[in-house]
Design an enzyme around this catalytic site. Sequence first.
Site, short mmCIF file in Angstrom:
data_model
loop_
_atom_site.label_atom_id
_atom_site.label_comp_id
_atom_site.label_asym_id
_atom_site.label_seq_id
_atom_site.Cartn_x
_atom_site.Cartn_y
_atom_site.Cartn_z
N HIS A 35 37.60 16.28 -26.04
CA HIS A 35 37.96 16.59 -26.98
C HIS A 35 39.53 16.04 -27.33
O HIS A 35 40.10 16.11 -28.36
CB HIS A 35 38.60 18.05 -26.80
CG HIS A 35 38.57 19.19 -27.61
ND1 HIS A 35 39.00 18.61 -29.05
CD2 HIS A 35 38.00 20.43 -27.80
CE1 HIS A 35 38.60 19.82 -29.73
NE2 HIS A 35 37.95 20.87 -29.24
N ASP A 61 38.19 15.98 -32.71
CA ASP A 61 38.07 17.48 -32.79
C ASP A 61 36.49 17.90 -33.07
O ASP A 61 35.70 17.40 -33.22
CB ASP A 61 38.92 17.95 -33.95
CG ASP A 61 38.73 17.56 -35.37
OD1 ASP A 61 37.42 17.00 -35.34
OD2 ASP A 61 39.55 17.35 -35.94
#
Length: 297
Positions: free
Chosen positions: A268, A272
């Site tokens: 992450h 995104d």
Amino acid sequence: GDRAAAGGAPRVLSPVVRRLARDRGVDVRVLSGSGPGGVILRRDVEAATANGAPAAPPRTPSATPPDGREPLRGVRRAIADKLARSRREIPDATTWVDVDATALVEARDALRAAAPDRPVGLLALLGRITVAALARFPELNASVERDGDDLVLIRHGSIGLGFAAQTDRGLVVPVVHDAQNLSTAQLAAELARLTDAARAGTLTPAELTGGTFTLNNYGVFGVDGSTPIINHPEAALLGVGRIVDKPWVVDGRLAVRKVTQLSLTFDHRVCDGGVAGGFLRYVADCVESPLGLLLDL
């Protein structure tokens, strides 16, 4: 009842009654059941206990085997360290989607019929789709490295396509280097060569390093989904479950289709959910309509 007397199976339907008989040492095979159809009830076991019914044969306690202890060494230790480091350093997230893979299976069959001397499997087609998806979403062909106190995002110019292969020595991840330069047939040949080398234990260090993205076909284990651990220091891993016949809606009508689940586990820090979802949706669209790939080749 009559069935037990005639040598049939005793009619004990309740696990509670079965356990009570076991605890009290009553052999249900010689009991008469007072329930409907000769079913043995709790009261039958209690009455038998009061009347001194024949006890069940005593169970001899089996000796507890000793615990096995085995140090993790060699390949197993290296795998353990790498997996632990991935979990420790990478904040990973997983997203997934069910897809109709009927057209992909048909494409595989058509290619094999057209060129039997250059066999192309589903893994090669998925690899080809993955390469096209990485060209469209280069954020996922990356890794994060630590430089002192700094974190550095490295975007890789070429694609080292790793693929998980289960062997007698454990899980290994051979790498197809410069996968973006290979045709589908070349990719299939390289996957086959590396798979054979993995099983024979003859992979070189170069063939086990330099990966930038991993493809994991856990469908070979007969499972639908997984949340795999990212192959550190890569940024993402595409997982594919088993392909099974399932009911699926096609043009508003129910049909039986070959369905699989795709999952994308990603770092992450690198992207995104929008990028990850876009990548996975593109892969899913290519699986459902492989001809769409021609637009990007």
